[in-house]
Design an enzyme around this catalytic site. Structure first.
Site, PDB file in Angstrom:
ATOM      1  NE  ARG A  68      -2.615   0.961   3.523  1.00 19.06           N
ATOM      2  CZ  ARG A  68      -3.408   0.775   4.591  1.00 19.06           C
ATOM      3  NH1 ARG A  68      -4.701   0.523   4.416  1.00 19.06           N
ATOM      4  NH2 ARG A  68      -2.924   0.818   5.816  1.00 19.06           N
ATOM      5  CE  LYS A  99      -2.902   4.585   7.489  1.00 15.82           C
ATOM      6  NZ  LYS A  99      -4.342   4.868   7.648  1.00 15.82           N
ATOM      7  CD  GLU A 132     -11.789   5.657   4.277  1.00 18.72           C
ATOM      8  OE1 GLU A 132     -11.202   5.897   5.347  1.00 18.72           O
ATOM      9  OE2 GLU A 132     -11.207   5.618   3.191  1.00 18.72           O
TER      10      GLU A 132
END
Length: 390
Positions: A135, A237, A273
């Site tokens: 990721r 992220k 989210e």
């Protein structure tokens, strides 16, 4: 007797990372000192240990989700258009940044989160760290940054955990939260990728993320502030994803809510989210979670829960979920590395409070029990998700 490698003995004083406008010779000093660091681990100082020299001196029964700094961190550097080489374990301490560092001026940075758990028989397990590494690589590409290789990332997580072994909580008392960071540390004035990058990892023992512990959360749906928009960085992220939602979180918590659930930026009708975690909605045998389509982060706990749920015979869909569907849902829960699996007791939308099932046989508990069982070694790991490091 406490032993340290001779190559790192000089680092046991306060850490001072060279200036990010350092010369190449200074960078070469770091990489030469780090040449064998992935095989050499500093044993934590005796002063940080408890009487039996097995655990750090921490009140494990009252451990929240705050920074209790462990003794050591990992650090590695590289220049633009180059690859990371080897890093080193160093004492935890401040780092020095040039005022024009890319991360400070333009937010060129990523972070990850993973955990180490101690089993009942004393082993220490990591949970799918290679997923964090992959990721970060995807995020680094989006943010025009070099990134550590998968092996470099995983080995650095291992070394950081081993160096901080006394800070891994006793079984059932929490976990060691491990925070990898990748930042544009080199100085740059005009908008562009930084000339130098730093990858570092620090750690902290933690308990429950939410003050409610495992009690059901009460979420508030935000209709004005959006977390991410199509074409943005919501699917990686990036550090830039989080500060913009602080105002909404502060407002919601001031009204007694646990956290905020955000809607899509275009239609304002699909749930996406919570501030720092993914959300699931349950109706009968169907479990739904918003699709990771560029505005929703692909959570590692999320994908693990999806697989566990399917193993348990549930139908799982990753799709757009209209906010109106919440009215008929049986249960809802959140997932994330920091939060684990957290049940949702209610969601408030347009001043209407939607209540979910809190008693009886609950799906989230079934899934949570399996996940934690695998993470802590109580359930046999047939998926190859855990990694023993001692």
């Amino acid at each position: 007797m406490i032993q340290r490698t001779s190559a790192l003995r000089s680092l046991l004083g306060p850490l001072r990372v060279p200036s990010l406008s350092s010369k190449i010779s200074e960078y070469n000093w770091y990489t030469s000192q780090a040449a064998s660091s992935l095989q050499e681990v500093i044993i934590p100082c005796a002063s940080s240990l408890s009487g039996d020299d097995e655990y750090a001196d921490v009140d494990w029964d009252n451990l929240g989700f705050g920074l209790t700094r462990a003794d050591y961190m990992f650090i590695m550097k590289c220049f633009k258009d180059e690859s990371f080489q080897k890093g080193q374990i160093s004492p935890y301490g401040n780092i020095e940044l040039n005022p024009s560092a890319g991360v400070l001026n333009y937010g060129q940075g990523l972070f990850e989160g993973t955990k180490a758990q101690r089993t009942e028989d004393g082993r220490i397990l990591l949970f799918r760290p290679e997923q964090n590494a992959m990721r970060m690589k995807r995020g680094a590409e989006r943010m025009c940054m070099p990134s550590p290789s998968i092996d470099q990332f995983v080995n650095a997580v291992k070394e950081t955990t081993l160096a901080n072994k006394p800070w891994v909580p006793p079984p059932g008392k929490g976990s060691l939260y491990i925070r990898p960071l990748l930042i544009g540390s080199g100085p740059i004035l005009g908008l562009g990728p930084a000339p130098e990058y730093t990858f570092l990892i620090y750690a902290s023992p933690v308990g429950n993320y939410f003050k409610e512990g495992t009690a059901p959360l009460n979420l508030y749906i935000e209709e004005e502030v959006v977390r991410a928009s199509p074409g943005g960085a919501g699917g990686v992220k990036s550090i830039t994803n989080y500060a913009p939602v602080l105002k909404a979180i502060t407002k919601a918590k001031g009204r007694g809510f646990s956290d905020v659930l955000y809607l899509d930026a275009v239609n304002k009708k699909y749930i996406e989210e919570v501030s720092s975690c993914n959300i699931f909605v349950i109706k009968g045998n169907l479990i739904s979670t918003p699709a990771t389509n560029g505005t929703v982060l692909d959570g590692i706990t999320q994908k693990s829960i999806i697989e566990i749920a399917r193993d348990h015979g549930y139908q799982v869909e990753e799709r757009r979920i209209p906010v109106d569907e919440l009215i008929d849902a049986d249960e809802a829960f959140c997932t994330g590395t920091a939060v684990g699996v957290a049940p949702v007791g209610s969601i408030t939308y347009q001043n209407k409070r939607i209540e979910f099932k809190r008693e009886g046989q609950l799906v989230w508990q079934e899934l949570y029990s399996t996940l934690v069982g695998i993470q802590t070694g109580r359930i046999e790991d047939k998926k190859g998700w855990t990694m023993e490091i001692n």
